[in-house]
Scaffold this motif. Structure first.
Motif: not given
Length: 427
Positions: A89, A105, A201, A203, A220, A348, A372, A376, A378, A390
């Motif tokens: 991250s 992260g 990641e 977070h 996530c 994702v 989220s 990010h 990601a 995530m």
């Protein structure tokens, strides 16, 4: 290679003192009075990268940097040609931010590697922790600078962006911090997406959804994309305060009408079950000439629109432009939207998300799925074709403020899920 859930949790718990020490050192070295100031390509971010690089070297990880001055801490696998697992991250913060946004992260990756080493895992592929530069777009008003530079997807024009406080270019800042802006400009890349098995990641959550739900973590389900206009304005005409309405070219009233029209659009989408967020971060008249007895002839604003569906973003922008045209004609003003920036929706990987959910269940850790609300790094990896996953950690006070909060027990739960996934896929 699978380990018993109890073994993974015990190995992660043994990292508590190291984790607490790293977070304490990060806070001590980047005070922002109030909060944290790990300024992008500045002293605060540089301190954080030096700290994690020194920790990585002490932990016998291979330390390297790329043209964007990102930091890589690699646990070498037995087959160097196998696609690596990348964890990480960002290490920068917003002005006067908190200590955990981003940094969690990186620390999670280091804790997971240390725990798996103690358990005797011999990875087949490289497992790399990446400390990423310049995720917080407030500094240069450009998204994902470090990650997109590493992937070779940063737009060339981004290197000319100016930092909001120094006025110096991104290229100048990168070079000053030990990077090589010319290599980025040529399109050189450190990371080939084909050589990455997954980007993972951890977070903190950025709204207190998990805190309200009483859950320590979430997997996530998606990262929003966005379009942004960082420096937009409306030009009308400065007039005497007594000017009748029919003669006015009032830029402030045009701005207010524009904001309320977009808020109604947002409300309509929300009622239809379509996730969307519209934010006017700056919204003000011209400070040099505004006053109690002057009709504003100039108005400034910034706009950030984010959604989980590219079609929703495209439709929202189309409708926004139609709203602008109507306001311009009726209020006799002109909108200048200025430079446009955007970031792709982060999809994702469903398999990774499912596997992480299963890992949490095996470990006896309560969790849920959560989209989220924020952008990010990601998402930059997902846009490049890298499978991403995530994990969000409970955070009572939101992020981007000095009161960011994260219980170490919750964080260690996230590290345990991360370590379990790595153990299942690295051997």
């Amino acid at each position: 290679m699978s380990f018993a859930p109890e073994a993974i949790k015990a190995a992660i718990a043994a990292q508590r003192a190291t984790v607490e020490h790293l977070f304490d050192r990060l806070a001590q070295g980047s005070q922002g009075e109030p909060g944290i100031m790990r300024d992008t390509y500045g002293a605060g971010e540089n301190f954080a990268h030096r700290l994690v690089a020194a920790h990585g070297a002490d932990a016998r990880l291979r330390v390297s940097h790329d043209a964007a001055a990102n930091t890589y801490l690699t646990w070498p696998g037995s087959e160097s040609s196998a696609p690596r697992i990348l964890i990480g991250s960002h290490l920068d913060s917003v002005p006067h931010g908190g200590n955990f946004d981003g940094a969690a992260g990186v620390v999670a990756g280091l804790a997971a590697i240390a725990a798996l080493r103690e358990l005797g895992l011999q990875p087949r592929c490289n497992v790399t922790v990446m400390g990423i530069r310049a995720e917080e777009s407030v500094w240069f008003e450009v998204s994902y600078i470090g990650s997109r530079s590493a992937l070779g997807t940063l737009p060339d024009s981004a290197l000319e962006a100016r930092r909001i406080d120094t006025g110096r270019s991104l290229a100048d800042h990168i070079d000053t911090c030990g990077g090589d802006s010319q290599a980025i400009r040529k399109g050189d890349r450190e990371l080939d997406p084909a050589g990455i098995r997954a980007f993972l990641e951890v977070h903190i959550e950025q709204a207190p959804s998990l805190f309200d739900a009483g859950l320590p973590l979430a997997i996530c389900s998606g990262i929003p994309g966005n379009f942004r206009y960082p420096n937009a304005s409306i030009t009308g005409r400065h007039d005497h305060v007594g000017t009748p309405r029919r003669f006015r070219h009032d830029a402030a009233m045009a701005g207010a009408e524009f904001a309320m029209a977009l808020d109604r659009l947002w409300e309509e989408q929300e009622a239809a079950g379509i996730p969307l967020a519209i934010t006017f971060g700056r919204f003000h008249t011209d400070a040099e000439v505004h006053g109690l007895t002057t009709v504003p002839g100039l108005f400034h604003f910034s706009l950030d629109v984010r959604a989980y569906d590219p079609a929703v973003l495209a439709d929202t922008e189309k409708r926004m432009l139609a709203i602008i045209s109507e306001i311009e004609a009726r209020r006799k003003v002109r909108f200048e939207l200025g430079r446009r920036a955007s970031a792709s929706v982060g999809m994702v990987d469903p398999a990774i998300a499912s596997e992480m959910q299963d890992a949490a269940t095996r470990l006896g850790i309560a969790s849920t799925k959560l989209g989220s609300p924020a952008s990010h790094d990601a998402a930059a990896f997902a846009a490049a074709g890298v499978p991403v996953g995530m994990i969000f950690v409970r955070n009572e006070h939101g992020s981007h403020n000095p009161r960011e909060h994260m219980e170490i027990d919750d964080f260690l739960d996230a590290c345990a899920v991360l370590a379990s996934w790595i153990a299942d896929h690295a051997a």
